[in-house]
Design an enzyme around this catalytic site. Structure first.
Site, short mmCIF file in Angstrom:
data_model
loop_
_atom_site.label_atom_id
_atom_site.label_comp_id
_atom_site.label_asym_id
_atom_site.label_seq_id
_atom_site.Cartn_x
_atom_site.Cartn_y
_atom_site.Cartn_z
N ARG A 121 -6.36 -31.28 36.81
CA ARG A 121 -6.66 -31.25 38.25
C ARG A 121 -5.50 -30.62 39.00
O ARG A 121 -4.80 -31.25 39.77
CB ARG A 121 -7.00 -32.65 38.70
CG ARG A 121 -8.28 -33.03 37.95
CD ARG A 121 -8.86 -34.25 38.35
NE ARG A 121 -10.01 -34.03 39.20
CZ ARG A 121 -10.71 -35.03 39.68
NH1 ARG A 121 -10.37 -36.25 39.45
NH2 ARG A 121 -11.78 -34.80 40.43
N GLN A 126 -9.15 -25.82 40.56
CA GLN A 126 -10.11 -26.51 41.45
C GLN A 126 -11.52 -25.96 41.32
O GLN A 126 -12.50 -26.70 41.35
CB GLN A 126 -9.64 -26.42 42.90
CG GLN A 126 -8.64 -27.52 43.23
CD GLN A 126 -8.14 -27.46 44.65
OE1 GLN A 126 -8.45 -26.53 45.39
NE2 GLN A 126 -7.38 -28.46 45.03
N ASP A 129 -13.51 -27.50 38.34
CA ASP A 129 -13.44 -28.95 38.24
C ASP A 129 -14.82 -29.61 38.45
O ASP A 129 -15.24 -29.85 39.57
CB ASP A 129 -12.43 -29.44 39.29
CG ASP A 129 -12.15 -30.92 39.20
OD1 ASP A 129 -12.80 -31.60 38.39
OD2 ASP A 129 -11.29 -31.38 39.96
N SER A 132 -14.92 -33.00 40.37
CA SER A 132 -14.93 -32.91 41.83
C SER A 132 -16.29 -32.45 42.36
O SER A 132 -16.82 -33.03 43.29
CB SER A 132 -13.86 -31.94 42.32
OG SER A 132 -12.59 -32.47 42.11
N TYR A 227 -3.92 -39.62 40.73
CA TYR A 227 -4.89 -40.69 40.51
C TYR A 227 -4.29 -42.04 40.89
O TYR A 227 -3.08 -42.17 41.06
CB TYR A 227 -5.27 -40.74 39.03
CG TYR A 227 -6.19 -39.61 38.61
CD1 TYR A 227 -7.53 -39.65 38.94
CD2 TYR A 227 -5.71 -38.54 37.89
CE1 TYR A 227 -8.37 -38.63 38.55
CE2 TYR A 227 -6.54 -37.51 37.49
CZ TYR A 227 -7.88 -37.56 37.83
OH TYR A 227 -8.72 -36.55 37.45
#
Ligand code: NAD
Length: 380
Positions: A121, A126, A129, A132, A227
């Site tokens: 991540r 991005q 991903d 997401s 996270y």
């Protein structure tokens, strides 16, 4: 010319597909030969004719054995994995800790597997991903589900017959799904409050027009990867006390709190459900990892103490057209940098590929998974 096969998903209730006509045409423009199993996109409203028009060749399941690259949404079944040829590249979602037998089969079969769940991540990745892109859809759909189960309107309405007060929403966890849930609930006119253990979430919550629920003595529980770390029982108790009053007044509660590799934290115990108003709704997005609400049940809608509790597991599959649209673009973004003149050649030194390669040339290349499997062997 590399051949890329897009099979029909066979997992129950999976409606998504790993390539849309749009991404097929982009692979074809790169010189890749794309084979799409007949009907692969049907559940997501992408027709065989649209794939053909985009340059794909329609085929049957025999392409499992001949294709050099197979891209799909869900991990293959054990039977499908056995069809893959040695040296084949498989790109799909895999949670290695939960699919150890599959990982062993891919290793034994000499399959190179890129696990989309493991894509690092980092900013550069991005666009690749899937966690997401699919969490965004879950957050959105969770609010719509809650609104349809609720016997009340969401926005403030001033009518000749009287005023309707806006629905109150409490959201646990302000990661990708939680932030999208906040945005969606705000667009429906709800009054929204949210809580998270990462203090960075406060600004994001407030920028969406919601109120951040501060927990006294909150320490920042964010790890280097962005996270959440596991909260102490003491913190969770203080958090429960802080949110209890808001939950008792809420019409909708959406829980999205997760800790990678761990069971989801219990944030809505039975006594909190009991305190809620009759007719209110909880949607538990963490249901697959044990649930944030002790009363939620996977793939069930239950009513407990007058509260409807929704535990639908695969919410992105309930929005298959756009879920596939975003998923397939993630797959394209991951593979495209490695395609030149129609041939796909992965660079295993690349940070993203190195981060998500699970098996390669007969070895389990993802260190935590290799360790997990070797520990299991020692115990056996
Ligand atoms: P997730 O699905 O792992 O967890 C959801 C949310 O639950 C997180 O915000 C987490 O902090 C929260 N949570 C955990 N325990 C909790 C508790 N006890 N109470 C309340 N909330 C709790 O998270 P995610 O949505 O995948 O995102 C995690 C982070 O990664 C975020 O900071 C996000 O911005 C970041 N991220 C970065 C990239 C990137 O740079 N490529 C991509 C996606 C996400």
């Amino acid at each position: 010319m590399t051949s890329l096969f897009i099979p029909t998903e066979t997992s129950p209730s999976e409606t998504r597909v790993a390539a849309t006509p749009e991404t097929v045409s982009r692979f074809v423009r790169q010189g890749v030969q794309v084979l799409v199993e007949r009907g692969a996109g049907a559940a997501a409203s992408y027709t065989d004719a649209a794939y053909e028009e985009a340059g794909a060749t329609l085929c049957g399941p025999e392409a499992w054995e001949s294709a050099e690259v197979v891209a799909k949404v869900q991990p293959p079944s054990m039977e499908e994995a056995a069809w893959l040829s040695k040296g084949c590249l498989l790109v799909c979602m895999v949670i290695p800790s939960a699919q150890q037998e599959l990982v062993k089969a891919l290793q034994a079969g000499g399959v190179t597997c890129l696990a989309l769940d493991l894509v690092p991540r980092i900013t550069r990745a991005q666009s690749m991903d899937v966690l997401s892109s699919q969490a965004t859809i879950s957050g959105y759909k969770a609010v719509l589900l809650a609104a349809t189960h609720l016997g009340k309107l969401c926005p403030l309405l001033m009518t000749a017959a009287g005023t309707v007060k806006p629905a109150k929403v409490v959201i646990f966890g302000a990661g990708v799904a939680g932030l999208q849930a906040i945005a969606t609930a705000r667009r429906l006119g709800c009054v929204v409050e949210a809580t998270d253990v990462r203090l960075a979430a406060k600004e994001q919550v407030e920028s969406l027009g919601a109120t951040f629920i501060e927990v006294e003595g909150a320490e920042d529980l964010e790890d280097e990867g962005g996270y959440a770390k596991e909260a102490s029982e003491e913190f969770l108790q203080r958090q429960r006390e802080e949110v209890a009053r808001r939950v008792a007044e809420a019409h909708i509660v959406i829980t999205t709190a997760q800790i990678p590799g761990r069971a989801a934290p219990v944030l809505v115990p039975e006594e909190m459900v009991r305190s809620m108003q009759d007719g209110s709704v909880i949607v538990d997005l963490a249901v697959e990892s044990g649930g944030n609400c002790t009363l939620s049940k996977p793939d069930e809608v239950v009513t407990e103490h007058g509260v409807t509790i929704v535990g639908t597991k695969n919410l992105p599959a309930t929005v298959p057209a756009d879920a596939s649209n975003l998923f397939s673009k993630n797959v394209l973004a991951l593979l495209k940098p490695f395609i030149a003149e129609g041939a796909l050649t992965l660079d295993f030194e690349d940070e993203v590929i190195a981060g998500c390669v699970l098996t390669h040339e007969g070895a389990v290349t993802h260190a935590p998974t290799a360790e997990l499997l070797s520990n299991d062997e020692v115990e056996a």
